[in-house]
Design an enzyme around this catalytic site. Structure first.
Site, PDB file in Angstrom:
ATOM      1  N   TYR A   6       0.811  -1.227   0.000  1.00  0.00           N
ATOM      2  CA  TYR A   6       0.000   0.000   0.000  1.00  0.00           C
ATOM      3  C   TYR A   6       0.842   1.273   0.000  1.00  0.00           C
ATOM      4  CZ  TYR A   6      -3.797  -3.213   1.031  1.00  0.00           C
ATOM      5  OH  TYR A   6      -4.702  -4.242   0.962  1.00  0.00           O
ATOM      6  N   HIS A  39      -4.718   6.060  -0.588  1.00  0.00           N
ATOM      7  CA  HIS A  39      -5.261   5.839   0.757  1.00  0.00           C
ATOM      8  C   HIS A  39      -4.194   5.980   1.842  1.00  0.00           C
ATOM      9  CE1 HIS A  39      -9.199   5.146   2.156  1.00  0.00           C
ATOM     10  NE2 HIS A  39      -9.185   3.842   2.334  1.00  0.00           N
ATOM     11  N   TYR A  86      -6.012  -2.181   9.633  1.00  0.00           N
ATOM     12  CA  TYR A  86      -6.306  -1.645   8.313  1.00  0.00           C
ATOM     13  C   TYR A  86      -7.073  -0.335   8.473  1.00  0.00           C
ATOM     14  CZ  TYR A  86      -4.356  -5.678   6.107  1.00  0.00           C
ATOM     15  OH  TYR A  86      -3.474  -6.624   5.682  1.00  0.00           O
ATOM     16  N   ASN A 106      -9.930   0.833   7.681  1.00  0.00           N
ATOM     17  CA  ASN A 106     -11.318   0.825   8.145  1.00  0.00           C
ATOM     18  C   ASN A 106     -11.467   0.514   9.623  1.00  0.00           C
ATOM     19  OD1 ASN A 106     -11.754   1.244   5.445  1.00  0.00           O
ATOM     20  ND2 ASN A 106     -12.764  -0.702   5.078  1.00  0.00           N
ATOM     21  N   ASP A 153      -6.549  10.834   3.603  1.00  0.00           N
ATOM     22  CA  ASP A 153      -6.794  11.183   2.210  1.00  0.00           C
ATOM     23  C   ASP A 153      -8.226  11.696   2.059  1.00  0.00           C
ATOM     24  OD1 ASP A 153      -7.443   8.311   2.783  1.00  0.00           O
ATOM     25  OD2 ASP A 153      -8.324   8.431   0.791  1.00  0.00           O
ATOM     26  N   ASN A 166     -14.091   5.720   5.424  1.00  0.00           N
ATOM     27  CA  ASN A 166     -14.255   4.631   6.390  1.00  0.00           C
ATOM     28  C   ASN A 166     -13.248   4.670   7.529  1.00  0.00           C
ATOM     29  OD1 ASN A 166     -16.529   3.553   5.177  1.00  0.00           O
ATOM     30  ND2 ASN A 166     -15.333   2.279   3.793  1.00  0.00           N
TER      31      ASN A 166
END
Length: 190
Positions: A14, A19, A65, A67, A92, A113
């Site tokens: 990632y 994100h 993560y 969320n 973001d 989220n």
């Protein structure tokens, strides 16, 4: 004490995605505050303590993560007795053009989220946030694919400048107050 938290996803795949803008800005803060390393692991997050002028700071990357970011931030802030108005969250924002910064003292999660998780776990929307514009997704793309996609080469310089400005906005919140930080950073790159 202040808590500055960059939101993102912890796996290497990632790095460089839209994100992970919060992680990228936090990395710049770590560098600016003395080439600090996140070495302490607490409550599913990697953190380090430091000082900025007279203020104690705790810089944090949740290892959950995106969320589930609140599952790290809330227990850590409770442990250190950091009130929500001293928790700065960097994330973001697809509603802003790439590179534009928006500082807010409070507000809704706006469909993000990671912020939804923080609001839910803290039980309040009353915490400052620094949002980094990554641009709207194209109509043909799935939102998850867009935010988990890499920053395109033609936007890398713009985003690097945005991460720098987001880091400065966090320090301005602490040293000058959230209203002054909003005045300094929200008007740029419109």
């Amino acid at each position: 004490m202040w808590l500055i938290c960059g939101l993102g996803n912890p796996e290497r795949r990632y790095i460089g995605t839209r994100h992970n803008a919060g992680f990228a800005a936090l990395d710049l803060l770590l560098h600016e505050l003395g080439d600090l390393k996140l070495c302490d692991t607490k409550f599913q997050g990697a953190c380090v303590k430091t000082r900025f002028f007279e203020e104690s700071l705790l810089l944090l990357k949740p290892l959950t993560y995106m969320n589930e970011s609140g599952r790290c931030i809330a227990p850590l802030s409770n442990f250190y007795r950091i009130p929500p108005e001293r928790i700065i969250v960097i994330s973001d924002e697809i509603e802003l053009p790439p590179g534009q910064i928006r500082v807010r003292a409070r507000g809704s999660a706006g469909g993000h989220n990671g912020l939804k998780s923080v609001v839910s776990c803290l039980g309040t929307e009353n915490f400052p946030r620094v949002r980094i514009g990554v641009g709207e997704k194209p109509e043909y793309m799935d939102l998850a694919d867009y935010v988990l996609g890499k920053i395109p080469p033609d936007e890398e310089k713009t985003m690097a400048e945005a991460y720098q400005e987001a880091a400065e906005a966090c320090l301005d919140i602490i040293s000058k107050g959230v209203d002054k930080s909003m005045n300094l950073h929200n008007a740029k790159r419109k």
